[in-house]
Scaffold this motif. Structure first.
Motif, short mmCIF file in Angstrom:
data_model
loop_
_atom_site.label_atom_id
_atom_site.label_comp_id
_atom_site.label_asym_id
_atom_site.label_seq_id
_atom_site.Cartn_x
_atom_site.Cartn_y
_atom_site.Cartn_z
N LEU A 135 0.84 -1.19 0.00
CA LEU A 135 0.00 0.00 0.00
C LEU A 135 0.88 1.25 0.00
N LYS A 136 0.55 2.16 -0.87
CA LYS A 136 1.26 3.43 -0.97
C LYS A 136 0.25 4.56 -0.98
N GLY A 137 0.55 5.63 -0.24
CA GLY A 137 -0.32 6.80 -0.25
C GLY A 137 -1.22 6.93 0.95
N VAL A 138 -1.13 6.00 1.91
CA VAL A 138 -1.94 6.08 3.13
C VAL A 138 -0.97 6.08 4.31
N SER A 139 -1.13 7.07 5.19
CA SER A 139 -0.23 7.15 6.33
C SER A 139 -1.00 7.49 7.60
N VAL A 140 -0.35 7.19 8.73
CA VAL A 140 -0.92 7.43 10.04
C VAL A 140 0.10 8.24 10.84
N LYS A 141 -0.41 9.16 11.65
CA LYS A 141 0.49 9.98 12.46
C LYS A 141 0.73 9.27 13.79
N VAL A 142 2.00 9.00 14.06
CA VAL A 142 2.42 8.37 15.31
C VAL A 142 3.32 9.37 16.01
N LEU A 143 2.84 9.85 17.15
CA LEU A 143 3.50 10.95 17.88
C LEU A 143 3.61 12.15 16.96
N PHE A 144 4.81 12.48 16.50
CA PHE A 144 5.00 13.66 15.65
C PHE A 144 5.34 13.28 14.21
N PHE A 145 5.30 12.00 13.88
CA PHE A 145 5.76 11.53 12.58
C PHE A 145 4.63 10.84 11.81
N TRP A 146 4.68 11.05 10.50
CA TRP A 146 3.75 10.33 9.62
C TRP A 146 4.43 9.05 9.17
N VAL A 147 3.76 7.91 9.35
CA VAL A 147 4.29 6.60 9.00
C VAL A 147 3.35 5.97 7.98
N PHE B 45 -4.12 -3.01 10.53
CA PHE B 45 -3.42 -2.01 9.74
C PHE B 45 -1.96 -2.06 10.17
N SER B 46 -1.07 -2.42 9.24
CA SER B 46 0.33 -2.62 9.57
C SER B 46 1.20 -1.52 8.99
N VAL B 47 2.14 -1.03 9.80
CA VAL B 47 3.13 -0.05 9.34
C VAL B 47 4.50 -0.72 9.23
N GLY B 48 4.53 -2.01 9.18
CA GLY B 48 5.78 -2.75 9.09
C GLY B 48 6.08 -3.47 10.38
N ILE B 49 6.66 -2.74 11.34
CA ILE B 49 7.04 -3.37 12.60
C ILE B 49 5.92 -3.35 13.64
N ALA B 50 4.89 -2.58 13.39
CA ALA B 50 3.78 -2.48 14.35
C ALA B 50 2.46 -2.48 13.59
N SER B 51 1.40 -2.83 14.32
CA SER B 51 0.08 -2.81 13.69
C SER B 51 -0.97 -2.45 14.73
N ALA B 52 -2.13 -2.05 14.24
CA ALA B 52 -3.27 -1.75 15.10
C ALA B 52 -4.47 -2.47 14.53
N SER B 53 -5.31 -3.00 15.42
CA SER B 53 -6.50 -3.74 14.99
C SER B 53 -7.76 -2.97 15.37
N PHE B 54 -8.75 -3.05 14.49
CA PHE B 54 -10.05 -2.43 14.70
C PHE B 54 -11.11 -3.43 14.29
N PRO B 55 -12.29 -3.37 14.88
CA PRO B 55 -13.38 -4.24 14.41
C PRO B 55 -13.72 -3.92 12.94
N ALA B 56 -13.74 -4.95 12.12
CA ALA B 56 -14.04 -4.76 10.70
C ALA B 56 -15.43 -4.16 10.51
N ALA B 57 -16.35 -4.49 11.42
CA ALA B 57 -17.72 -3.96 11.33
C ALA B 57 -17.74 -2.43 11.41
N ASP B 58 -16.71 -1.84 12.03
CA ASP B 58 -16.64 -0.38 12.12
C ASP B 58 -16.37 0.27 10.77
N PHE B 59 -16.00 -0.52 9.77
CA PHE B 59 -15.64 0.02 8.46
C PHE B 59 -16.66 -0.33 7.38
#
Length: 155
Positions: A95-107, A121-135
């Motif tokens: 995926l290219k073109g989608v980023s998340v702000k972690v502290l002061f940095f866009w990843v 949602f994975s940024v490589g070394i870390a990920s966050a999970s959300f209920p799919a129903a929320d999307f």
């Protein structure tokens, strides 16, 4: 005019009308295309203007009028005006073109995958999970899922 000629004229006219008024196959929306890959449509914010998808390779590009930023829970997300990647059932990679702000940095978010009832949602070394129903609904640029459609309520 012979009965044979009349019949041919009528058949020709009916064929002409059928071809002239046939509705061409319409390309499904980007949101429908995402659903065909067993992913919720809300992984794309509202505002897709067009997309390209190679069904054989899964390579895709999605186009928006402009960049799109919004917050989901405590995560600030940004979609560029063009995003791309490779989609397969339950998974988006490269995926290219989608980023998340972690502290002061866009990843950059590199992958999205369906894991049971959760979206990872994975940024490589870390990920966050959300209920799919929320999307199941797409977030709005600027306000995410917490929009009141411009209506102000007074008490």
């Amino acid at each position: 005019m012979s009965p044979y000629a009349n019949t041919c004229t009528i058949i020709f006219f009916l064929l002409f009308c059928t071809v002239s008024f046939a509705v061409p196959d319409q390309k499904p929306t980007a949101y429908d295309a995402v659903k065909r890959y067993n992913l919720p449509p809300g992984i794309l914010p509202n505002g897709v203007i067009d997309y390209e998808l190679n069904p054989k390779t899964g390579d895709f590009k999605v186009y928006f009028n402009d960049t799109c930023e919004f917050t989901i829970q405590s995560y600030q997300l940004k979609y560029k005006s063009t995003i791309s990647g490779v989609i397969s059932p339950g998974h988006v990679k490269n995926l290219k073109g989608v980023s998340v702000k972690v502290l002061f940095f866009w990843v950059n978010i590199a992958e999205v995958s369906l894991d049971g009832a959760d979206l990872d949602f994975s940024v490589g070394i870390a990920s966050a999970s959300f209920p799919a129903a929320d999307f199941e609904e797409s977030p709005q640029c600027g306000c995410g899922f917490d929009c009141n459609n411009g209506l102000l309520f007074s008490s």
